[in-house]
Enzyme design. Sequence first.
Site, PDB file in Angstrom:
ATOM      1  N   CYS A 170       0.790  -1.230   0.000  1.00  0.00           N
ATOM      2  CA  CYS A 170       0.000   0.000   0.000  1.00  0.00           C
ATOM      3  C   CYS A 170       0.827   1.287   0.000  1.00  0.00           C
ATOM      4  CB  CYS A 170      -0.978   0.046   1.156  1.00  0.00           C
ATOM      5  SG  CYS A 170      -1.303  -1.510   1.930  1.00  0.00           S
ATOM      6  N   GLN A 183       1.531 -10.772  -3.752  1.00  0.00           N
ATOM      7  CA  GLN A 183       0.104 -10.486  -3.726  1.00  0.00           C
ATOM      8  C   GLN A 183      -0.347  -9.935  -5.067  1.00  0.00           C
ATOM      9  OE1 GLN A 183       0.337  -7.727  -0.312  1.00  0.00           O
ATOM     10  NE2 GLN A 183      -1.120  -9.101   0.683  1.00  0.00           N
ATOM     11  N   ASP A 185      -2.166  -7.493  -5.902  1.00  0.00           N
ATOM     12  CA  ASP A 185      -2.705  -6.364  -5.163  1.00  0.00           C
ATOM     13  C   ASP A 185      -3.226  -5.290  -6.096  1.00  0.00           C
ATOM     14  OD1 ASP A 185      -3.229  -5.192  -2.788  1.00  0.00           O
ATOM     15  OD2 ASP A 185      -1.143  -5.076  -2.119  1.00  0.00           O
TER      16      ASP A 185
END
Length: 640
Positions: free
Chosen positions: A329, A376, A378
Amino acid sequence: MKLKLLDCKEIVVENKSGKEIAASISESLSKECIAYKLNGKLYDLYSIVSEDGDFELITKKSPEAKNILNHSCAHLLADAIKSLYPDALFAIGPAIEDGFYYDIDFNGKILREEDLAKIENKMKEISKKNTYIIKKVISKDEALRQFANNPYKVEIISELDDQEISTYTQGDFSDLCIGPHVPSTGYIKFFKLESIAGAYWRGDSKNKQLTRIYGFASFTKEELEHHIAVKEEAKKRDHRKLGKELGLFMLSEYGPGFPFYLPNGLMLRRQIENWWYQIHDMNGYKIIKTPVILSKELWLTSGHWDHYKDNMYTTKIDDREFAIKPMNCPGSILVYNSELHSYRDLPLRLAELGLVHRHEASGALNGLFRVRCFTQDDAHIFCRRDQLQDEIVKLLKLYDEMYSVFGLDYSIVLSTRPEEGYIGDIEIWNESEKILADACKATGKDFKINPGDGAFYGPKLDFKLKDCMGRIWQCGTIQLDMNLPTRFDCTYIDQNGNKVRPIMLHRAILGSFERFLGIIIEHFGGAFPTWLAPVQIKILPVNNEQHLEKCKLLQQDLLKAGFRVEIDSSEEKLGYRLRTAQIKKIPYTLVIGDKECEFNTVTYRKFGTNEQINVPLEEFKTLLNKEIEDKKFLVDTKKI
RNA sequence: GCCUUCUUAGCUUAGCUGGUAGAGCAACUCAUUCGUAAUGAGUAGGUCGUAAGUUCGAAUCUUAUAGAAGGCACCA
């Protein structure tokens, strides 16, 4: 008492037990019954019906029956242990989804797997005696007195209300229990003690660790045997076993939790990556890649340093502290913040196959399911408030589309605001939770609610898949984040020229490549659909001297057409080489001999069948291309 | 991290109460050239996860340590 039966007939009974009511209907029915349900509540078969209402007999075939039996079997286990180990203290022994367990404090005595046989025999003895299992409602004081020497029961009793305390007694053995149970120990005939494990009292690692015994009970011998057979079968498709057999991945003691991809496993992964990139390109995502190592200041800003430090690997570069990212993130946010955004640009979907490292507890590691470094799939979606609902509906459709390519069943859990320690306004939480729930409803997806289990920064939807042992693993997730956009001061410019905070969504569909690969290795039992198979075609020359040259040309031709092809030119009999190809679960085996050389055809055998089909080469290529294009399953996954 | 168990050739594994390891598959060699799930014969390969200890002697007992399995806790 006036009772309404399932078939809507009404009957009137006076001072009758469930058993008597069953017997009044039919003798054979009464033999099949183990309990009854009155107004939705379960009662022991021999208890007297005490109020008017909807009445239903629970037979051995009722869905509730398995739970009752397994719970009774837990008592049977405790009874046997009480007579073999008089000092043992019993904590709790519930029925679970697939069997039962009992947590027991053996007072320092170490129980071993081989002791289970002895306990099982004792249980069989008690079962044969067929003693009644009798309920007794007692007062709290009485209960505290009766279980005074058992601190676990005392703790449980002291938390109960006076009215709801009861014991169940079979022979000399009594246990605190709300019930219901089968009428007598003779009902518990088919059972197996399966394993021993440690488990903390009340599930808290600060408490004493008790010995947990797992078991399984059923009403029929067939069901018990089936249960055992299914477990045996499941072991065969364990991804760790298949990973070794098919050369997919390996783990080394030099890097616990850090998987190595072997050629076949990486080929498999590449296919999924390629497909993932395609789908994301088509769905309006911008694909990025962010660094694996970023400075400590970044993690301080994001809050990870405070909340997650123990799980982060750190390093120093020129005396400056850095951390290896446990999440993508912050990197993604730096990309977002690197330019100014207009409300017209939103939603902005930044996707990344991001390699993260997390220090997981050594005991948590489990094949590819739980590792210390993983990638991931993501994405971070920055959107306006008015776009949120639509965006989540889009996501749910995308998840469904991607899972269905593999034929995977999944369940969704909505986790809501924690009791305390959360950030953001309650109204925003409520609204976000509603949006997530509504999106599920709008797409016709069932979901369970897990109250209070959301992250401190926002509610989330988790997507759970099952492994071959029935264990549930979280793969996908959609999380609302009310924290990071503030911490990093993310903004966009609205119609009026004002800076506004965007809504941020984290999402991963496959979850991590590692876990997802583990799941599909087991799901397909290693027999991957042709589009995924590391080797799609194995060519077997009937005779090396006469046909090998032709096979090499054929291989070149197929490689150029984009297929993954190998030749088995070992000096073995055809039957042997065919067997090898089948064991490696290769979708297509081509046998090339005189006939094929002369007419430029191929004779193929598809994995899982024993038909030999001869077709012109071009036709074979078309057929295979179609199968790859459609991502068709090779065989029924249930049958493997 | 905690509890229990396990760790023998590339893989699967035998080895009872302590007397320096047996096998199958794979590999390699030779013969066989055999059209849809295992051709035959032979060769090589292990000091028993690692380290220390007990013992005349340890794969086998003790301790430590690493890794793994089943659970528990954890998965922000």
